[in-house]
Design an enzyme around this catalytic site. Structure first.
Site: not given
Ligand code: AMP
Length: 396
Positions: A35, A198, A354, A377
């Site tokens: 940073r 998700k 992220g 964010g």
């Molecule tokens: P996000 O913060 O929503 O971008 O999610 C990132 C997280 O999603 C990471 O920690 C990954 O381990 C998780 N992730 C990716 N693919 C999968 C999966 N098939 N099942 C469970 N977690 C997942």
């Protein structure tokens, strides 16, 4: 867009909001200086023109009161080392002492103020606090993209006390232009690669980017909500059962916008959410109970590769598998390679928001893509189509 190039800083004192919220270890040593390095070009630009610089930042969450643990005094020496100029420190953030130190700065000199968040007024967006800060410089420069989504005193409220004398720093400018280059002026075909865990956390981004893109690649945990919504069996894979309609509505909207959606056809399934689980490659819509999809499969990656290599503009947000475990990192690494290859062929690629940023750093792709966003964010909110208070304050 007002940037540092819009001003001559000779004999001027710039008050720069930087994001020096760096991680410190138990000995108060900085463990990641990126940073500070990211803010360096703006600081140097102003010093080289014969200006002086007052730096203000937050560090951690001291909760509105002074605390040695969160003092920016710990980072002064490293900042001096990185920018190559001996930085003075002001224990006062605002008020007489701070003003005295700021007004005594000769051209080429740099002053770092104590942590803004020693005052609740900072996060409250307090006007008198913002006004007190504004006394410390002639020109306000916002270069803290990481906090641009907050309407804090130093990131947004302060701007109005500078009239026309306000602008974006070079880092902010790069972040804003990178987003524009994907969503507004991007060369087609434009592909968004959306991964992560998700659908619910990515839905606003997907909806916002659909009108701008040609291809949507879906990966990661989100896959299974789409697969189940389309009638497939996802076994024990992560799946948001209450978001099946939402997944179908995204597919509907994609059709309306002529966006081709690519959902994994095969996955690496595991019999446990662990590095040492037994694994097998299965069709994404035929996962048995007791098994869960944790990474993209080989046929899927072959298809994704074609789409990515044919793209002229790429946005990548979120890993396509559980990249934290070596056994399920292959898909995300492969996406990194495809994005790198597309970039080498002349595509513009933005990695933002992220976990995809941690993934590209971890796997060494940071300098192989066009731009890696520094603002988690803030980048997510920009991609969601929201106007960031820190950006709006400069544009007003
Ligand atoms: P996000 O913060 O929503 O971008 O999610 C990132 C997280 O999603 C990471 O920690 C990954 O381990 C998780 N992730 C990716 N693919 C999968 C999966 N098939 N099942 C469970 N977690 C997942």
């Amino acid at each position: 867009m007002k940037t540092v190039s819009s001003f001559n800083f000779n004999q001027k004192r710039a008050l720069i909001r930087v994001d020096f919220n760096v991680p410190l270890d138990a000995e108060k040593q900085i463990t990641d200086t990126s940073r500070i390095e990211a803010a360096k070009p703006t600081i140097m630009h102003i010093l080289e023109q014969g200006g002086s610089v007052v730096l203000m930042s937050h560090l951690g969450r001291p909760g509105g009161k002074p605390s040695n643990d969160f003092s920016l005094s710990h980072i002064v020496d490293r900042v001096s080392e990185i920018i190559g100029v001996s930085v003075q420190f002001s224990e006062a953030t605002i008020g007489h002492e701070a003003e005295k130190a700021a007004s005594a700065l000769a051209p080429g000199k740099v002053l770092l103020l104590e942590n803004l968040r020693f005052f609740n007024e900072e996060t409250d967006g307090d006007e008198s606090f913002a006004e007190a800060l504004s006394k410390l410089g002639d020109i306000y420069v916002n270069d803290a993209f990481g906090t641009a989504h907050r309407a804090h005193a130093s990131t947004a409220i302060i701007a109005k006390y500078f009239g026309e004398n306000k602008c974006f720093g070079l880092l902010m400018e790069k972040e804003i232009r990178a987003i524009e280059q994907v969503l507004k002026t991007g060369e087609k075909p434009i592909t968004a690669i959306m991964g992560g865990s998700k659908v619910s956390s990515k839905i606003t981004i997907i909806e916002n980017v659909l009108p701008a893109i040609d291809h949507l690649i879906v990966g990661g945990g989100m896959t299974y909500t789409f697969v189940k919504a389309l009638g497939g069996s996802v076994g024990d894979s992560i799946c948001e059962d209450d978001k099946l309609d939402l997944a179908l509505s995204i597919l509907e909207k994609a059709k309306e916008h002529n966006v081709t959606v690519h959902i994994p056809v095969d996955v690496i399934a595991a019999d446990d959410f662990s590095e040492n689980a037994n694994t097998k490659i299965v069709d994404s819509n035929a996962i048995e109970a007791g098994w869960q999809g944790l990474d993209a499969g080989p046929k899927t990656l072959e298809q994704f590769e074609k789409v990515i290599l044919a793209s002229k503009t790429l946005l990548w947000n979120g890993p396509v598998g559980v990249f934290e475990m070596n056994a399920f990192a292959g898909g995300t690494k492969a996406i990194g390679r495809f994005v790198q290859a597309a970039t080498e062929n002349g595509a513009f690629s933005l990695v933002g928001g992220g976990d995809s940023v941690s993934a590209v750093k971890q796997f060494g792709f940071s300098d192989k893509v066009s731009y890696v966003s520094t603002g988690g964010g803030a980048m997510l909110e920009s991609l969601e189509g929201r106007t960031l208070p820190g950006v709006a304050a400069i544009l007003e």
